[in-house]
Design an enzyme around this catalytic site. Structure first.
Site, PDB file in Angstrom:
ATOM      1  N   GLY A  12       0.689  -1.153  -0.180  1.00  0.00           N
ATOM      2  CA  GLY A  12       0.019  -0.025   0.168  1.00  0.00           C
ATOM      3  C   GLY A  12       0.851   1.309   0.144  1.00  0.00           C
ATOM      4  O   GLY A  12       1.849   1.320  -0.328  1.00  0.00           O
ATOM      5  N   LYS A 217       4.614   6.412  17.918  1.00  0.00           N
ATOM      6  CA  LYS A 217       3.774   6.447  16.698  1.00  0.00           C
ATOM      7  C   LYS A 217       2.500   7.032  17.007  1.00  0.00           C
ATOM      8  O   LYS A 217       2.168   8.184  16.181  1.00  0.00           O
ATOM      9  CB  LYS A 217       3.917   5.184  15.889  1.00  0.00           C
ATOM     10  CG  LYS A 217       2.954   5.385  14.529  1.00  0.00           C
ATOM     11  CD  LYS A 217       3.875   6.171  13.554  1.00  0.00           C
ATOM     12  CE  LYS A 217       2.637   6.515  12.389  1.00  0.00           C
ATOM     13  NZ  LYS A 217       3.199   7.664  11.425  1.00  0.00           N
ATOM     14  N   LEU A 218       1.752   6.609  17.739  1.00  0.00           N
ATOM     15  CA  LEU A 218       0.399   7.068  18.024  1.00  0.00           C
ATOM     16  C   LEU A 218       0.439   8.418  18.342  1.00  0.00           C
ATOM     17  O   LEU A 218      -0.514   9.473  18.016  1.00  0.00           O
ATOM     18  CB  LEU A 218      -0.475   6.398  19.008  1.00  0.00           C
ATOM     19  CG  LEU A 218      -1.025   5.008  18.486  1.00  0.00           C
ATOM     20  CD1 LEU A 218      -1.638   3.934  19.549  1.00  0.00           C
ATOM     21  CD2 LEU A 218      -1.725   4.820  17.228  1.00  0.00           C
ATOM     22  N   GLY A 270      -7.682  15.115   6.883  1.00  0.00           N
ATOM     23  CA  GLY A 270      -8.205  14.014   6.606  1.00  0.00           C
ATOM     24  C   GLY A 270      -7.067  13.043   6.418  1.00  0.00           C
ATOM     25  O   GLY A 270      -5.912  13.293   6.977  1.00  0.00           O
ATOM     26  N   CYS A 273      -4.923   8.373   8.543  1.00  0.00           N
ATOM     27  CA  CYS A 273      -4.329   7.851   9.888  1.00  0.00           C
ATOM     28  C   CYS A 273      -4.577   8.885  10.983  1.00  0.00           C
ATOM     29  O   CYS A 273      -4.598   8.319  12.143  1.00  0.00           O
ATOM     30  CB  CYS A 273      -2.683   7.957   9.835  1.00  0.00           C
ATOM     31  SG  CYS A 273      -2.265   6.371   8.696  1.00  0.00           S
TER      32      CYS A 273
HETATM   33  N1  LIG Z   1      -0.579   6.135   4.581  1.00  0.00           N
HETATM   34  C1  LIG Z   1       0.302   6.580   5.265  1.00  0.00           C
HETATM   35  O1  LIG Z   1       0.618   7.711   5.226  1.00  0.00           O
HETATM   36  C2  LIG Z   1       0.795   6.080   6.549  1.00  0.00           C
HETATM   37  C3  LIG Z   1       0.244   4.916   6.957  1.00  0.00           C
HETATM   38  N2  LIG Z   1       0.863   4.173   7.908  1.00  0.00           N
HETATM   39  C4  LIG Z   1       0.199   3.029   8.518  1.00  0.00           C
HETATM   40  O2  LIG Z   1       0.745   1.804   7.766  1.00  0.00           O
HETATM   41  C5  LIG Z   1      -0.102   0.841   7.821  1.00  0.00           C
HETATM   42  C6  LIG Z   1      -0.637   0.623   6.159  1.00  0.00           C
HETATM   43  O3  LIG Z   1      -0.969   1.833   5.512  1.00  0.00           O
HETATM   44  P1  LIG Z   1      -1.246   1.993   4.232  1.00  0.00           P
HETATM   45  O4  LIG Z   1       0.008   1.732   3.415  1.00  0.00           O
HETATM   46  O5  LIG Z   1      -1.698   3.250   4.060  1.00  0.00           O
HETATM   47  O6  LIG Z   1      -2.610   1.202   3.930  1.00  0.00           O
HETATM   48  P2  LIG Z   1      -3.130   0.582   2.371  1.00  0.00           P
HETATM   49  O7  LIG Z   1      -4.659   0.267   2.668  1.00  0.00           O
HETATM   50  O8  LIG Z   1      -2.574   1.595   1.405  1.00  0.00           O
HETATM   51  O9  LIG Z   1      -2.308  -1.044   2.048  1.00  0.00           O
HETATM   52  C7  LIG Z   1      -2.519  -1.876   3.003  1.00  0.00           C
HETATM   53  C8  LIG Z   1      -2.246  -3.201   2.210  1.00  0.00           C
HETATM   54  O10 LIG Z   1      -2.150  -4.527   2.818  1.00  0.00           O
HETATM   55  C9  LIG Z   1      -2.841  -5.470   2.076  1.00  0.00           C
HETATM   56  N3  LIG Z   1      -3.291  -6.419   3.117  1.00  0.00           N
HETATM   57  C10 LIG Z   1      -4.031  -6.441   4.302  1.00  0.00           C
HETATM   58  N4  LIG Z   1      -4.174  -7.864   4.448  1.00  0.00           N
HETATM   59  C11 LIG Z   1      -3.483  -8.393   4.203  1.00  0.00           C
HETATM   60  C12 LIG Z   1      -2.762  -9.785   4.340  1.00  0.00           C
HETATM   61  N5  LIG Z   1      -3.331 -10.513   5.243  1.00  0.00           N
HETATM   62  N6  LIG Z   1      -1.898 -10.224   3.248  1.00  0.00           N
HETATM   63  C13 LIG Z   1      -1.395  -9.586   2.384  1.00  0.00           C
HETATM   64  N7  LIG Z   1      -1.848  -8.378   2.337  1.00  0.00           N
HETATM   65  C14 LIG Z   1      -2.774  -7.689   3.207  1.00  0.00           C
HETATM   66  C15 LIG Z   1      -4.065  -4.966   1.379  1.00  0.00           C
HETATM   67  O11 LIG Z   1      -4.617  -5.727   0.383  1.00  0.00           O
HETATM   68  C16 LIG Z   1      -3.674  -3.278   1.007  1.00  0.00           C
HETATM   69  O12 LIG Z   1      -3.090  -3.519  -0.343  1.00  0.00           O
HETATM   70  C17 LIG Z   1      -1.424   1.352   8.471  1.00  0.00           C
HETATM   71  O13 LIG Z   1      -1.032   0.550   9.865  1.00  0.00           O
HETATM   72  C18 LIG Z   1      -1.280   2.892   8.473  1.00  0.00           C
HETATM   73  O14 LIG Z   1      -1.663   3.165   9.930  1.00  0.00           O
HETATM   74  C19 LIG Z   1       1.921   4.648   8.816  1.00  0.00           C
HETATM   75  C20 LIG Z   1       2.596   5.923   8.113  1.00  0.00           C
HETATM   76  C21 LIG Z   1       1.882   6.562   7.212  1.00  0.00           C
HETATM   77  O1  LIG Z   2       0.785   7.817  10.099  1.00  0.00           O
HETATM   78  C1  LIG Z   2       0.411   8.448   8.984  1.00  0.00           C
HETATM   79  O2  LIG Z   2      -0.123   8.168   8.093  1.00  0.00           O
HETATM   80  C2  LIG Z   2       1.083   9.755   8.779  1.00  0.00           C
HETATM   81  O3  LIG Z   2       0.040  10.763   8.984  1.00  0.00           O
HETATM   82  C3  LIG Z   2       0.576  12.163   8.585  1.00  0.00           C
HETATM   83  O4  LIG Z   2       0.744  12.178   7.202  1.00  0.00           O
HETATM   84  P1  LIG Z   2      -0.656  12.160   6.512  1.00  0.00           P
HETATM   85  O5  LIG Z   2      -1.746  11.892   6.826  1.00  0.00           O
HETATM   86  O6  LIG Z   2       0.033  11.350   4.924  1.00  0.00           O
HETATM   87  O7  LIG Z   2      -0.452  13.833   5.493  1.00  0.00           O
HETATM   88  P2  LIG Z   2      -0.229  15.117   6.630  1.00  0.00           P
HETATM   89  O8  LIG Z   2       0.725  15.915   5.802  1.00  0.00           O
HETATM   90  O9  LIG Z   2       0.028  15.026   8.048  1.00  0.00           O
HETATM   91  O10 LIG Z   2      -1.464  15.868   6.326  1.00  0.00           O
HETATM   92  C4  LIG Z   2      -2.611  15.267   7.155  1.00  0.00           C
HETATM   93  C5  LIG Z   2      -4.081  16.217   6.947  1.00  0.00           C
HETATM   94  O11 LIG Z   2      -3.636  17.446   7.674  1.00  0.00           O
HETATM   95  C6  LIG Z   2      -4.040  18.584   6.889  1.00  0.00           C
HETATM   96  N1  LIG Z   2      -3.042  19.454   7.488  1.00  0.00           N
HETATM   97  C7  LIG Z   2      -1.783  19.403   7.408  1.00  0.00           C
HETATM   98  C8  LIG Z   2      -1.051  20.343   8.011  1.00  0.00           C
HETATM   99  C9  LIG Z   2      -1.451  21.566   8.504  1.00  0.00           C
HETATM  100  O12 LIG Z   2      -0.921  22.585   8.756  1.00  0.00           O
HETATM  101  N2  LIG Z   2      -2.904  21.919   8.244  1.00  0.00           N
HETATM  102  C10 LIG Z   2      -3.557  20.926   7.916  1.00  0.00           C
HETATM  103  O13 LIG Z   2      -4.865  20.964   7.576  1.00  0.00           O
HETATM  104  C11 LIG Z   2      -3.542  18.014   5.295  1.00  0.00           C
HETATM  105  O14 LIG Z   2      -4.284  18.922   4.440  1.00  0.00           O
HETATM  106  C12 LIG Z   2      -4.260  16.894   5.407  1.00  0.00           C
HETATM  107  O15 LIG Z   2      -5.805  16.555   5.254  1.00  0.00           O
HETATM  108  C13 LIG Z   2       1.680  12.475   9.242  1.00  0.00           C
HETATM  109  O16 LIG Z   2       2.329  13.627   8.979  1.00  0.00           O
HETATM  110  C14 LIG Z   2       2.915  11.391   9.077  1.00  0.00           C
HETATM  111  O17 LIG Z   2       3.865  11.878   9.663  1.00  0.00           O
HETATM  112  C15 LIG Z   2       2.345   9.966   9.347  1.00  0.00           C
HETATM  113  O18 LIG Z   2       3.216   9.050   9.219  1.00  0.00           O
END
Ligand SMILES: NC(=O)C1=CN([C@@H]2O[C@H](COP(=O)(O)OP(=O)(O)OC[C@H]3O[C@@H](n4cnc5c(N)ncnc54)[C@H](O)[C@@H]3O)[C@@H](O)[C@H]2O)C=CC1
Ligand SMILES: O=C(O)[C@H]1O[C@H](OP(=O)(O)OP(=O)(O)OC[C@H]2O[C@@H](n3ccc(=O)[nH]c3=O)[C@H](O)[C@@H]2O)[C@H](O)[C@@H](O)[C@@H]1O
Length: 459
Positions: A12, A217-218, A270, A273
């Protein structure tokens, strides 16, 4: 033992970019990213790089340089687990939509499935890395599943949360503020640290115990989101007092104790996370009976919901208290610029509210497909798919979205919106022509000079 083969479960927004950057900087390591979603894997393998499932600046170049050299995408999860010494779990951990903790706790069923899969397949010792964002003490559950597999395979669990933000993922991965590794076994910790050390300076690689790492992280996400809710709360005061939220943000941000980042007032945060992780923190606090702590963090979400609702209320009120039958053009649908991700985007909730008031909505987003926009609205379940289709048209050109519009709502801060010919747009709209700038993106005085009735956040 140095790591030669890595498996990452979950292709993902985190698994894809993270592994691509690790592969680029560690040509001696073979990395296989696996996923149960065959369409997603096929898209990652598409020879047309514009079809990668994730849009992220700089990603396609790195995938091009590494794919089928030392980076592979596959649906064959078992083979990848079997041959790897290190396995990253990077699957989704959404908020639970059923049962105990519904609407608040993290749904760990995908994590558990991964752990069970690894337990079943592994014949040699493995380092299992939590890359997904998880509630504090999840490593305990993973360890319990792995250690009860009936084999004598040794598993070391590490927590290595990811801090990248979408839209800047590659930059964040290449130049991280820090890399956090939580674990018990020095051998496992140093095996992972050495992989990052191929491009991350040693002083930025932080080692902690597993629980601190999971909780950090949280906490990081909660603090970041709290800043946005804080400045958004001030934006409402600004709108009543003629203070300007941009000026206030600048003035407080120059205090080095406060800092200038993450103080942009907006229509509300939005993304997949912030909300999920804060709800997760609230649930953890409640599960320890820490009700004041839970209430404190929950307020960040309450404030964010208020900000989204306030934006659509203000639009309706300004359009003479009705949007029934009126065309509202929404510019942007993704939750921030430079990503095609729409999860929890404010646009979804604003559109849903306007549709309930019988508005006709026209959406343009440079990277989000019309199918995705309809899916997002259908997921809310407010009305039938047919009704959503009738109420919302999605167009390929911004100028199509704006013809005969009563109002424009800017939902995402895409740079291209700033470059539009706003004078021409003004001539094509119904008069008075309203702009509701949910991102404070446009130049207020310029818009007023053209003739627009311009409303922004906190000004
Ligand atoms: N999106 C972001 O900016 C960030 C996300 N995270 C964390 O990382 C984790 C993943 O997030 P994303 O990459 O955004 O999610 P995502 O939904 O884009 O990707 C997750 C993938 O895992 C696959 N999956 C689920 N169960 C599975 C299984 N049993 N075997 C194989 N594949 C499986 C799904 O099909 C999906 O493609 C979450 O815990 C999220 O909180 C952390 C930092 C940044
Ligand atoms: O755990 C995660 O998924 C990630 O969540 C956020 O990253 P992300 O949600 O991808 O993007 P951000 O840049 O944080 O923006 C989040 C939301 O806040 C809004 N935002 C951000 C900054 C700001 O000053 N004002 C504001 O409204 C953005 O427009 C967006 O809707 C954190 O910034 C990452 O460090 C973290 O890894």
């Amino acid at each position: 033992m140095s790591i030669k083969n890595i498996c990452c479960i979950g292709a993902g927004y985190v698994g894809g970019p993270t592994m691509a950057v690790i592969a680029k900087n560690n040509p001696h390591i073979n990395i296989t990213i696996v996923d149960i979603n065959a369409d997603r894997i096929a898209a990652w393998n598409d020879s047309d790089l514009s079809k990668l499932p994730i849009f992220e600046p700089g990603l396609s170049e790195i995938v091009k340089a590494t794919r089928n050299k030392n980076l592979f995408f596959s649906t064959d999860i078992n083979t990848a687990i079997d041959k790897s010494e290190m396995i990253f779990i990077s699957v989704n951990t959404p908020t639970k939509t059923y049962g105990k903790g519904k609407g608040m706790a993290a749904d760990l069923k995908y994590i558990e499935l991964c752990a069970r899969n690894i337990a079943e397949i592994a014949k040699t010792d493995k380092i299992v890395v939590e890359k997904s964002t998880l509630p504090v003490r999840t490593a305990e559950a993973i360890k319990s599943i792995l250690d009860n597999s009936g084999s004598d395979v040794k598993f070391d669990i590490l927590s290595n949360p990811e801090f990248l933000a979408e839209g800047t993922a590659i930059e964040d991965l290449l130049n991280p503020d820090r890399v956090l590794i939580g674990g018990e076994s020095d051998y496992a910790i140093e095996s992972l640290a050495s992989i990052y050390a191929s491009w991350v300076p040693e002083d930025k690689i932080l080692r902690t115990n597993v629980w601190s790492s999971e909780l950090s992280k949280l906490t990081a996400n909660a603090f970041l989101a709290q800043r946005i809710s804080s400045i958004n709360s001030i934006s409402e005061i600004c709108e009543h007092t003629e203070a300007n939220v941009n000026e206030v943000a600048k003035a407080i941000g120059m205090d080095s104790r406060i800092g200038s980042k993450f103080l942009k007032a907006s229509v509300g945060f939005g993304g997949s996370c912030f909300q999920k992780d804060i709800l997760n923190l609230v649930y953890i606090a409640k599960s320890y009976n820490l009700n004041e702590v839970a209430d404190y963090w929950e307020q960040v979400i309450i404030m964010n919901d208020h900000q989204k609702r306030r934006f659509s209320d203000r639009l309706i009120k300004t359009l003479y208290n009705t949007v029934s039958g009126k065309k509202i053009s929404m510019l942007g649908w993704s939750f921030k610029k430079d990503t095609n991700d729409t999860r929890e985007s404010a646009a979804i909730y604003v559109a849903d509210h306007l549709l309930s008031e019988q508005a006709k909505i026209s959406v343009y987003d440079p990277k989000v497909s019309s199918r995705k926009i309809q899916t997002d609205l259908n997921y809310l379940g407010t009305r039938t798919e047919e009704e959503n289709k009738e109420g919302v048209e999605c167009v390929d050109s911004p100028y199509d979205a704006l013809v005969d519009a009563h109002a424009i709502a800017i939902m995402t801060e895409w740079d291209e919106f700033k470059t539009y010919d706003w004078e021409t747009i003004y001539t094509k709209m119904k008069k008075p022509a309203f702009i509701f700038d949910g991102r404070n993106l446009l130049d207020k005085s310029e818009m007023i000079k053209i003739g627009f009735e311009y409303y922004s956040i906190g000004q």
